[in-house]
Write a protein that holds these residues in place. Structure first.
Motif, PDB file in Angstrom:
ATOM      1  N   ASN A 274       0.811  -1.210   0.000  1.00  0.00           N
ATOM      2  CA  ASN A 274       0.000   0.000   0.000  1.00  0.00           C
ATOM      3  C   ASN A 274       0.849   1.266   0.000  1.00  0.00           C
ATOM      4  OD1 ASN A 274      -2.536  -1.168  -0.073  1.00  0.00           O
ATOM      5  ND2 ASN A 274      -2.651  -1.403   2.145  1.00  0.00           N
ATOM      6  N   LYS A 275       1.974   1.235   0.706  1.00  0.00           N
ATOM      7  CA  LYS A 275       2.791   2.442   0.848  1.00  0.00           C
ATOM      8  C   LYS A 275       3.834   2.600  -0.254  1.00  0.00           C
ATOM      9  CE  LYS A 275       2.300   2.704   5.890  1.00  0.00           C
ATOM     10  NZ  LYS A 275       3.011   2.668   7.196  1.00  0.00           N
ATOM     11  N   ASP A 276       4.378   1.493  -0.747  1.00  0.00           N
ATOM     12  CA  ASP A 276       5.447   1.561  -1.739  1.00  0.00           C
ATOM     13  C   ASP A 276       5.392   0.301  -2.587  1.00  0.00           C
ATOM     14  OD1 ASP A 276       7.738   1.806  -3.226  1.00  0.00           O
ATOM     15  OD2 ASP A 276       9.033   2.336  -1.541  1.00  0.00           O
ATOM     16  N   THR A 277       4.531   0.326  -3.611  1.00  0.00           N
ATOM     17  CA  THR A 277       4.289  -0.870  -4.409  1.00  0.00           C
ATOM     18  C   THR A 277       5.544  -1.351  -5.119  1.00  0.00           C
ATOM     19  OG1 THR A 277       2.091   0.050  -4.779  1.00  0.00           O
ATOM     20  CG2 THR A 277       2.665  -1.893  -6.040  1.00  0.00           C
ATOM     21  N   TYR A 278       6.374  -0.406  -5.574  1.00  0.00           N
ATOM     22  CA  TYR A 278       7.601  -0.801  -6.266  1.00  0.00           C
ATOM     23  C   TYR A 278       8.539  -1.553  -5.312  1.00  0.00           C
ATOM     24  CZ  TYR A 278       6.550   1.772 -10.520  1.00  0.00           C
ATOM     25  OH  TYR A 278       5.989   2.183 -11.693  1.00  0.00           O
ATOM     26  N   ARG A 279       8.597  -1.090  -4.073  1.00  0.00           N
ATOM     27  CA  ARG A 279       9.447  -1.770  -3.086  1.00  0.00           C
ATOM     28  C   ARG A 279       8.917  -3.176  -2.815  1.00  0.00           C
ATOM     29  NH1 ARG A 279       9.232  -0.939   2.824  1.00  0.00           N
ATOM     30  NH2 ARG A 279      11.009  -1.995   3.746  1.00  0.00           N
ATOM     31  N   PHE A 280       7.589  -3.305  -2.727  1.00  0.00           N
ATOM     32  CA  PHE A 280       6.982  -4.619  -2.544  1.00  0.00           C
ATOM     33  C   PHE A 280       7.387  -5.547  -3.691  1.00  0.00           C
ATOM     34  CE2 PHE A 280       3.729  -7.644  -3.735  1.00  0.00           C
ATOM     35  CZ  PHE A 280       3.415  -8.279  -2.551  1.00  0.00           C
ATOM     36  N   PHE A 281       7.272  -5.036  -4.913  1.00  0.00           N
ATOM     37  CA  PHE A 281       7.575  -5.836  -6.087  1.00  0.00           C
ATOM     38  C   PHE A 281       9.038  -6.270  -6.085  1.00  0.00           C
ATOM     39  CE2 PHE A 281       8.862  -5.978 -10.621  1.00  0.00           C
ATOM     40  CZ  PHE A 281       8.108  -7.069 -11.006  1.00  0.00           C
ATOM     41  N   ALA A 282       9.926  -5.317  -5.766  1.00  0.00           N
ATOM     42  CA  ALA A 282      11.352  -5.637  -5.728  1.00  0.00           C
ATOM     43  C   ALA A 282      11.642  -6.695  -4.672  1.00  0.00           C
ATOM     44  CB  ALA A 282      12.163  -4.376  -5.450  1.00  0.00           C
ATOM     45  N   HIS A 283      10.982  -6.569  -3.509  1.00  0.00           N
ATOM     46  CA  HIS A 283      11.184  -7.543  -2.421  1.00  0.00           C
ATOM     47  C   HIS A 283      10.684  -8.922  -2.849  1.00  0.00           C
ATOM     48  CE1 HIS A 283      11.717  -8.288   2.012  1.00  0.00           C
ATOM     49  NE2 HIS A 283      11.017  -9.351   1.659  1.00  0.00           N
ATOM     50  N   LEU A 284       9.534  -8.949  -3.497  1.00  0.00           N
ATOM     51  CA  LEU A 284       8.968 -10.217  -3.954  1.00  0.00           C
ATOM     52  C   LEU A 284       9.910 -10.917  -4.925  1.00  0.00           C
ATOM     53  CD1 LEU A 284       6.597 -12.236  -4.216  1.00  0.00           C
ATOM     54  CD2 LEU A 284       5.659 -10.745  -5.994  1.00  0.00           C
ATOM     55  N   MET A 285      10.435 -10.174  -5.889  1.00  0.00           N
ATOM     56  CA  MET A 285      11.294 -10.772  -6.907  1.00  0.00           C
ATOM     57  C   MET A 285      12.661 -11.157  -6.359  1.00  0.00           C
ATOM     58  SD  MET A 285       9.153 -10.936  -9.238  1.00  0.00           S
ATOM     59  CE  MET A 285      10.265 -11.789 -10.355  1.00  0.00           C
ATOM     60  N   ALA A 286      13.035 -10.572  -5.197  1.00  0.00           N
ATOM     61  CA  ALA A 286      14.334 -10.869  -4.603  1.00  0.00           C
ATOM     62  C   ALA A 286      14.281 -12.022  -3.599  1.00  0.00           C
ATOM     63  CB  ALA A 286      14.891  -9.628  -3.921  1.00  0.00           C
ATOM     64  N   LEU A 287      13.095 -12.604  -3.389  1.00  0.00           N
ATOM     65  CA  LEU A 287      12.975 -13.736  -2.474  1.00  0.00           C
ATOM     66  C   LEU A 287      13.783 -14.924  -3.002  1.00  0.00           C
ATOM     67  CD1 LEU A 287       9.131 -13.735  -1.691  1.00  0.00           C
ATOM     68  CD2 LEU A 287      10.953 -13.099  -0.108  1.00  0.00           C
ATOM     69  N   PRO A 288      14.243 -15.791  -2.106  1.00  0.00           N
ATOM     70  CA  PRO A 288      14.864 -17.039  -2.571  1.00  0.00           C
ATOM     71  C   PRO A 288      13.915 -17.788  -3.497  1.00  0.00           C
ATOM     72  CG  PRO A 288      15.175 -16.758  -0.206  1.00  0.00           C
ATOM     73  CD  PRO A 288      14.230 -15.678  -0.644  1.00  0.00           C
ATOM     74  N   THR A 289      14.480 -18.543  -4.411  1.00  0.00           N
ATOM     75  CA  THR A 289      13.686 -19.181  -5.464  1.00  0.00           C
ATOM     76  C   THR A 289      12.513 -19.984  -4.919  1.00  0.00           C
ATOM     77  OG1 THR A 289      15.650 -19.318  -6.865  1.00  0.00           O
ATOM     78  CG2 THR A 289      13.793 -20.734  -7.440  1.00  0.00           C
ATOM     79  N   ASN A 290      12.736 -20.771  -3.870  1.00  0.00           N
ATOM     80  CA  ASN A 290      11.650 -21.612  -3.348  1.00  0.00           C
ATOM     81  C   ASN A 290      10.539 -20.771  -2.721  1.00  0.00           C
ATOM     82  OD1 ASN A 290      13.374 -20.875  -1.246  1.00  0.00           O
ATOM     83  ND2 ASN A 290      12.885 -22.683  -0.028  1.00  0.00           N
ATOM     84  N   GLU A 291      10.926 -19.675  -2.022  1.00  0.00           N
ATOM     85  CA  GLU A 291       9.924 -18.816  -1.403  1.00  0.00           C
ATOM     86  C   GLU A 291       9.139 -18.043  -2.454  1.00  0.00           C
ATOM     87  OE1 GLU A 291      11.134 -16.410   1.917  1.00  0.00           O
ATOM     88  OE2 GLU A 291      12.708 -17.832   2.460  1.00  0.00           O
ATOM     89  N   LYS A 292       9.857 -17.586  -3.492  1.00  0.00           N
ATOM     90  CA  LYS A 292       9.182 -16.852  -4.560  1.00  0.00           C
ATOM     91  C   LYS A 292       8.202 -17.769  -5.297  1.00  0.00           C
ATOM     92  CE  LYS A 292      11.798 -15.477  -7.939  1.00  0.00           C
ATOM     93  NZ  LYS A 292      12.797 -14.658  -8.670  1.00  0.00           N
TER      94      LYS A 292
END
Length: 341
Positions: A274-292
């Motif tokens: 809600n506050k920083d969608t781009y940061r959310f997206f970057a965090h999601l894509m940076a998760l370890p492969t199994n978590e992502k």
């Protein structure tokens, strides 16, 4: 986990009784044998009658004005993944509610700590949900439904001789529209009132605005955020820490049932989105492969199309088109209650 807190209703004045709400929460018990009915419960009792709930909440409203709510409604809606983890067990859900209400009490910002024994509440487990007009599935099916309704009216008029037309051709068009509608359950077009599929267990909680002694006002309303005020020259703590409650309630579920929460299911992810969608997206894509991978599976179970994005985890400035596609995916997941509190 999705948790909502709402006041009695949104009008300017409030009913003196919670009776209508209590009666509404009895809807799943209608036509059921007594041994199959789901009862209200509180912190220490598993069987509380609807009459007792109404009388106890209604009798605990000392000094509340007409424009003040007499009670608040909490709804606790575990995701289907969380329900599967606890086996959709009502006993475990009752246990969780009782622990979460300790978190609720502890989230009041007061000089003297508020305990769960100060809170007057009654809870009720429900197992079903039906589609309503504001649901995404209903909105997206609506253009098809509107055409079908018009064609069905035309069929009636043709059979009465009020309109000329080919009934067989019109029926084929109706069948085609039903087949093309984007949302179906067991092959049937989703319409208002239809039961939602899968595990839909959730808990409604009626919480008195006043404490057990009927002397202290305990409001979790959004206009009563945790803060300090000066009273008679001294600072006084007041309000309710909603963020703190949501975070504690999430941790409580994870601790009680050893639940391994994925990033996209967390309250912190919801806030970040809600506050920083781009940061959310970057965090999601940076998760370890199994978590992502698990994150995308969780979102996929919400029933929407998950885009197949082959994007390096270290590339933060991604193509806008791909980002917008994923953002739509996340919005659907949020609406489905899978990453929200």
């Amino acid at each position: 986990m999705y948790i909502s807190i709402t006041k009695q209703h949104l009008d300017k004045t409030f009913s003196k009784s919670c009776g209508d709400f209590v009666a509404y929460l009895e809807k799943e018990n209608r036509d059921k044998e007594p041994e199959l009915q789901e009862h209200f419960f509180d912190q220490y009792n598993d069987h509380v009658s609807p009459k007792h709930v109404t009388n106890d909440i209604d009798g605990n409203t000392a000094k509340l004005r007409k424009n003040e709510p007499k009670f608040y409604s909490l709804t606790i809606s575990p995701s289907q993944r969380e329900l599967e983890h606890i086996g959709n067990d009502p006993e475990k859900l009752r246990r969780y509610v009782r622990e979460a209400m300790k978190d609720y009490a502890n989230s009041f910002y007061r000089d003297a700590p508020v305990s769960v024994d100060s809170i007057k509440y009654y809870a009720k487990i429900e197992y079903e949900r039906t589609y309503k007009g504001f649901d995404r599935e209903i909105k997206e099916n609506q253009p098809f439904r509107a055409q079908i309704v018009k064609l069905e009216h035309d069929l009636v008029k043709i059979r009465r001789g009020e309109l000329e037309g080919n009934c067989q051709a019109i029926q084929k068009t109706i069948d085609r529209l039903r087949a093309e509608a984007p949302h179906k359950v067991n092959g049937q077009m989703v319409v208002q009132g239809m039961k939602k599929p899968g595990l839909q267990t959730h808990v409604h909680i009626i919480v008195s605005r006043r404490d057990m002694t009927n002397t202290l006002s305990l409001s979790p309303g959004s206009s009563h955020k945790a803060s300090e005020a000066i009273l008679n020259g001294s600072p006084v703590k007041r309000g309710f820490d909603r963020d703190g409650f949501f975070e504690k309630a999430e941790r409580t579920f994870d601790t009680l049932f050893k639940y391994e929460r994925n990033f996209v299911e967390s309250y912190s992810a919801h806030k970040m989105y809600n506050k920083d969608t781009y940061r959310f997206f970057a965090h999601l894509m940076a998760l370890p492969t199994n978590e992502k991978s698990a994150a995308f599976k969780i979102m996929g179970k919400s029933g929407m199309h998950v885009p197949n994005l082959n994007i390096p985890t270290n590339q933060v400035q991604l193509a806008l088109k791909a980002f917008k596609q994923l953002k739509r995916t996340i919005d659907v997941a949020k609406d489905a209650g899978s990453i929200s509190i």
